[in-house]
Design a protein around this motif. Structure first.
Motif, PDB file in Angstrom:
ATOM      1  N   ILE A 144       0.680  -1.246  -0.100  1.00  0.00           N
ATOM      2  CA  ILE A 144      -0.145   0.104   0.158  1.00  0.00           C
ATOM      3  C   ILE A 144       0.853   1.230  -0.031  1.00  0.00           C
ATOM      4  CG2 ILE A 144      -1.747   1.428   1.439  1.00  0.00           C
ATOM      5  CD1 ILE A 144      -2.811  -1.527   2.299  1.00  0.00           C
ATOM      6  N   CYS A 145       1.996   1.264   0.972  1.00  0.00           N
ATOM      7  CA  CYS A 145       2.840   2.426   0.947  1.00  0.00           C
ATOM      8  C   CYS A 145       3.433   2.533  -0.581  1.00  0.00           C
ATOM      9  CB  CYS A 145       3.636   2.356   2.006  1.00  0.00           C
ATOM     10  SG  CYS A 145       3.104   2.353   3.740  1.00  0.00           S
ATOM     11  N   GLU A 146       3.883   1.298  -1.004  1.00  0.00           N
ATOM     12  CA  GLU A 146       4.568   1.576  -2.343  1.00  0.00           C
ATOM     13  C   GLU A 146       3.638   2.009  -3.428  1.00  0.00           C
ATOM     14  OE1 GLU A 146       6.589  -1.820  -5.587  1.00  0.00           O
ATOM     15  OE2 GLU A 146       5.905  -2.417  -3.727  1.00  0.00           O
ATOM     16  N   GLU A 147       2.275   1.813  -3.442  1.00  0.00           N
ATOM     17  CA  GLU A 147       1.411   2.514  -4.423  1.00  0.00           C
ATOM     18  C   GLU A 147       1.480   3.966  -4.300  1.00  0.00           C
ATOM     19  OE1 GLU A 147       0.359   0.972  -6.868  1.00  0.00           O
ATOM     20  OE2 GLU A 147       0.111  -1.089  -6.277  1.00  0.00           O
ATOM     21  N   TYR A 148       1.333   4.484  -2.824  1.00  0.00           N
ATOM     22  CA  TYR A 148       1.265   5.891  -2.302  1.00  0.00           C
ATOM     23  C   TYR A 148       2.743   6.417  -3.134  1.00  0.00           C
ATOM     24  CZ  TYR A 148      -0.096   9.850  -0.108  1.00  0.00           C
ATOM     25  OH  TYR A 148      -0.589  11.219   0.315  1.00  0.00           O
ATOM     26  N   TYR A 149       3.703   5.871  -2.751  1.00  0.00           N
ATOM     27  CA  TYR A 149       5.093   6.507  -3.275  1.00  0.00           C
ATOM     28  C   TYR A 149       5.013   6.440  -4.648  1.00  0.00           C
ATOM     29  CZ  TYR A 149       9.812   6.422  -4.391  1.00  0.00           C
ATOM     30  OH  TYR A 149      11.127   6.848  -4.683  1.00  0.00           O
ATOM     31  N   GLU A 150       4.677   5.464  -5.529  1.00  0.00           N
ATOM     32  CA  GLU A 150       4.963   5.427  -6.935  1.00  0.00           C
ATOM     33  C   GLU A 150       4.127   6.599  -7.446  1.00  0.00           C
ATOM     34  OE1 GLU A 150       4.092   1.487  -8.172  1.00  0.00           O
ATOM     35  OE2 GLU A 150       6.296   0.668  -7.446  1.00  0.00           O
ATOM     36  N   ASP A 151       2.829   6.503  -6.986  1.00  0.00           N
ATOM     37  CA  ASP A 151       1.883   7.685  -7.354  1.00  0.00           C
ATOM     38  C   ASP A 151       2.454   8.986  -7.120  1.00  0.00           C
ATOM     39  OD1 ASP A 151       0.069   6.090  -8.262  1.00  0.00           O
ATOM     40  OD2 ASP A 151      -1.216   6.264  -6.640  1.00  0.00           O
ATOM     41  N   SER A 152       3.030   9.203  -5.931  1.00  0.00           N
ATOM     42  CA  SER A 152       3.662  10.586  -5.623  1.00  0.00           C
ATOM     43  C   SER A 152       4.910  10.834  -6.573  1.00  0.00           C
ATOM     44  CB  SER A 152       4.513  10.558  -4.353  1.00  0.00           C
ATOM     45  OG  SER A 152       3.377  10.406  -3.093  1.00  0.00           O
ATOM     46  N   ILE A 153       5.664   9.668  -7.049  1.00  0.00           N
ATOM     47  CA  ILE A 153       6.814   9.914  -7.827  1.00  0.00           C
ATOM     48  C   ILE A 153       6.231  10.634  -9.124  1.00  0.00           C
ATOM     49  CG2 ILE A 153       8.152   8.630  -9.425  1.00  0.00           C
ATOM     50  CD1 ILE A 153       9.585   9.428  -7.101  1.00  0.00           C
ATOM     51  N   CYS A 154       5.206   9.734  -9.685  1.00  0.00           N
ATOM     52  CA  CYS A 154       4.406  10.182 -10.765  1.00  0.00           C
ATOM     53  C   CYS A 154       3.982  11.499 -10.845  1.00  0.00           C
ATOM     54  CB  CYS A 154       3.152   9.451 -11.227  1.00  0.00           C
ATOM     55  SG  CYS A 154       3.605   7.649 -11.710  1.00  0.00           S
ATOM     56  N   MET A 155       3.484  12.284  -9.763  1.00  0.00           N
ATOM     57  CA  MET A 155       3.314  13.780  -9.650  1.00  0.00           C
ATOM     58  C   MET A 155       4.369  14.705  -9.201  1.00  0.00           C
ATOM     59  SD  MET A 155       0.298  13.567 -10.465  1.00  0.00           S
ATOM     60  CE  MET A 155       0.012  15.283 -10.232  1.00  0.00           C
ATOM     61  N   ARG A 156       5.551  14.069  -9.184  1.00  0.00           N
ATOM     62  CA  ARG A 156       6.702  14.856  -8.468  1.00  0.00           C
ATOM     63  C   ARG A 156       6.933  16.308  -9.203  1.00  0.00           C
ATOM     64  NH1 ARG A 156      12.803  12.448  -8.718  1.00  0.00           N
ATOM     65  NH2 ARG A 156      14.048  14.726  -8.470  1.00  0.00           N
ATOM     66  N   LYS A 157       6.801  16.281 -10.543  1.00  0.00           N
ATOM     67  CA  LYS A 157       7.065  17.662 -11.266  1.00  0.00           C
ATOM     68  C   LYS A 157       5.994  18.457 -10.846  1.00  0.00           C
ATOM     69  CE  LYS A 157       8.299  19.870 -15.676  1.00  0.00           C
ATOM     70  NZ  LYS A 157       7.135  20.936 -15.638  1.00  0.00           N
ATOM     71  N   ILE A 158       4.594  18.260 -10.853  1.00  0.00           N
ATOM     72  CA  ILE A 158       3.472  19.221 -10.549  1.00  0.00           C
ATOM     73  C   ILE A 158       3.561  19.472  -8.835  1.00  0.00           C
ATOM     74  CG2 ILE A 158       0.944  19.330 -10.284  1.00  0.00           C
ATOM     75  CD1 ILE A 158       0.778  17.373 -12.772  1.00  0.00           C
ATOM     76  N   MET A 159       3.969  18.440  -7.867  1.00  0.00           N
ATOM     77  CA  MET A 159       3.815  18.709  -6.812  1.00  0.00           C
ATOM     78  C   MET A 159       5.031  19.517  -6.240  1.00  0.00           C
ATOM     79  SD  MET A 159       2.762  14.882  -5.403  1.00  0.00           S
ATOM     80  CE  MET A 159       2.393  15.284  -3.643  1.00  0.00           C
ATOM     81  N   THR A 160       6.397  19.507  -6.945  1.00  0.00           N
ATOM     82  CA  THR A 160       7.449  20.454  -6.573  1.00  0.00           C
ATOM     83  C   THR A 160       7.096  21.663  -6.873  1.00  0.00           C
ATOM     84  OG1 THR A 160       8.617  19.536  -8.599  1.00  0.00           O
ATOM     85  CG2 THR A 160       9.069  18.651  -6.375  1.00  0.00           C
ATOM     86  N   GLU A 161       6.561  21.919  -8.087  1.00  0.00           N
ATOM     87  CA  GLU A 161       6.053  23.232  -8.883  1.00  0.00           C
ATOM     88  C   GLU A 161       5.025  23.884  -7.901  1.00  0.00           C
ATOM     89  OE1 GLU A 161       5.025  22.770 -12.795  1.00  0.00           O
ATOM     90  OE2 GLU A 161       7.205  22.612 -13.418  1.00  0.00           O
ATOM     91  N   SER A 162       4.158  23.260  -7.420  1.00  0.00           N
ATOM     92  CA  SER A 162       3.134  23.444  -6.448  1.00  0.00           C
ATOM     93  C   SER A 162       3.460  24.141  -5.016  1.00  0.00           C
ATOM     94  CB  SER A 162       1.787  22.327  -6.394  1.00  0.00           C
ATOM     95  OG  SER A 162       0.864  22.805  -5.327  1.00  0.00           O
ATOM     96  N   VAL A 163       4.267  23.421  -4.533  1.00  0.00           N
ATOM     97  CA  VAL A 163       4.954  23.452  -3.304  1.00  0.00           C
ATOM     98  C   VAL A 163       5.745  25.037  -3.168  1.00  0.00           C
ATOM     99  CG1 VAL A 163       6.635  22.918  -1.325  1.00  0.00           C
ATOM    100  CG2 VAL A 163       5.075  21.321  -2.384  1.00  0.00           C
ATOM    101  N   LEU A 164       6.573  25.088  -4.334  1.00  0.00           N
ATOM    102  CA  LEU A 164       7.329  26.289  -4.833  1.00  0.00           C
ATOM    103  C   LEU A 164       6.560  27.423  -4.802  1.00  0.00           C
ATOM    104  CD1 LEU A 164      10.310  27.259  -4.610  1.00  0.00           C
ATOM    105  CD2 LEU A 164      10.368  26.868  -7.048  1.00  0.00           C
ATOM    106  N   LYS A 165       5.540  27.432  -5.507  1.00  0.00           N
ATOM    107  CA  LYS A 165       4.465  28.583  -5.953  1.00  0.00           C
ATOM    108  C   LYS A 165       3.746  28.957  -4.550  1.00  0.00           C
ATOM    109  CE  LYS A 165       0.265  29.551  -8.639  1.00  0.00           C
ATOM    110  NZ  LYS A 165      -0.654  29.722  -7.523  1.00  0.00           N
ATOM    111  N   ASN A 166       3.299  28.034  -3.760  1.00  0.00           N
ATOM    112  CA  ASN A 166       2.605  28.341  -2.637  1.00  0.00           C
ATOM    113  C   ASN A 166       3.524  28.804  -1.726  1.00  0.00           C
ATOM    114  OD1 ASN A 166      -0.107  27.376  -3.435  1.00  0.00           O
ATOM    115  ND2 ASN A 166       0.391  25.224  -2.717  1.00  0.00           N
ATOM    116  N   SER A 167       4.766  28.711  -1.495  1.00  0.00           N
ATOM    117  CA  SER A 167       5.711  29.070  -0.573  1.00  0.00           C
ATOM    118  C   SER A 167       6.067  30.533  -0.928  1.00  0.00           C
ATOM    119  CB  SER A 167       6.857  28.005  -0.382  1.00  0.00           C
ATOM    120  OG  SER A 167       7.677  28.285  -1.545  1.00  0.00           O
ATOM    121  N   GLU A 168       6.248  30.796  -2.268  1.00  0.00           N
ATOM    122  CA  GLU A 168       6.768  31.898  -2.691  1.00  0.00           C
ATOM    123  C   GLU A 168       5.560  33.215  -2.493  1.00  0.00           C
ATOM    124  OE1 GLU A 168       7.534  31.391  -6.862  1.00  0.00           O
ATOM    125  OE2 GLU A 168       9.566  31.054  -6.256  1.00  0.00           O
TER     126      GLU A 168
END
Length: 199
Positions: A144-168
């Motif tokens: 179950i954790c592996e599936e969550y991790y793999e989905d997070s990897i798939c979303m890595r680019k969007i998530m990192t951009e989202s975090v950076l935008k929100n922090s700015e």
């Protein structure tokens, strides 16, 4: 370039800022240029001093969002949120159950220490950490954790951009991650349902 860093996390379930060395984890991470990191930590104050896998997003001058995985027989996954201040990165932390419902647990503080930039593939210290990371992902991590991790990897680019935008925009809190969490969650939740039916 990849940076090797020490990391230490404290938590307090009383929602106070009185952190101690009992409720803590410590270890190392490898930080990539886009803010993504992975690492291994241990809690030296509990009976099972086994590796826990951490990963997430870290912008040293701004914020950190850290996922902490141990085998589900030991603990549900945790998410730690931190915004930079004079003491490190302080914020809240949550737990995630098997249905991916989050529950606020208390306050947390994360501190990091830069060790070095990894300039060679055969750097001994970083290679040892990478070995531990890969060992956890392929030999220890629950399905179950592996599936969550793999989905997070798939979303890595969007998530990192989202975090950076929100922090700015200086509006960092848990709700800002909901758009990306909601993309990851349905896919993973469906896999969990199938896994439960199979069991």
């Amino acid at each position: 370039m990849t940076k090797l860093m020490n990391i230490k996390g404290n938590w307090n379930m009383d929602y106070s800022r009185n952190f101690n060395d009992k409720d803590m984890f410590e270890g190392q991470i490898l930080l990539q240029d886009d803010g993504w990191f992975e690492g291994i930590v241990v809690n030296p104050n509990i009976p099972h001093k086994e590796d826990a896998f951490i990963f997430g997003f870290y912008y040293p001058e701004k914020i950190i969002k850290l996922f902490k995985f141990t085998p589900l027989s030991i603990s549900y996954p945790f998410i730690f949120y931190g915004k930079k201040d004079s003491n490190g990165y302080e914020g809240k932390f949550e737990t995630i159950n098997l249905l991916f419902q989050k529950k606020l647990c208390g306050n947390s503080r994360i501190m990091t220490q830069y060790l070095k930039t990894v300039e060679r593939e055969n750097d001994e210290e970083s290679q040892k950490l990478m070995f531990k990371i890969e060992r956890y992902k392929y030999s220890v991590m629950d399905e179950i954790c592996e599936e969550y991790y793999e989905d997070s990897i798939c979303m890595r680019k969007i998530m990192t951009e989202s975090v950076l935008k929100n922090s700015e925009e200086s509006k960092f809190h848990q709700e800002e991650f909901e758009p990306t969490n909601n993309i990851v969650k349905p896919s993973t939740e469906e896999k969990v349902k199938k896994l439960v039916k199979k069991v």
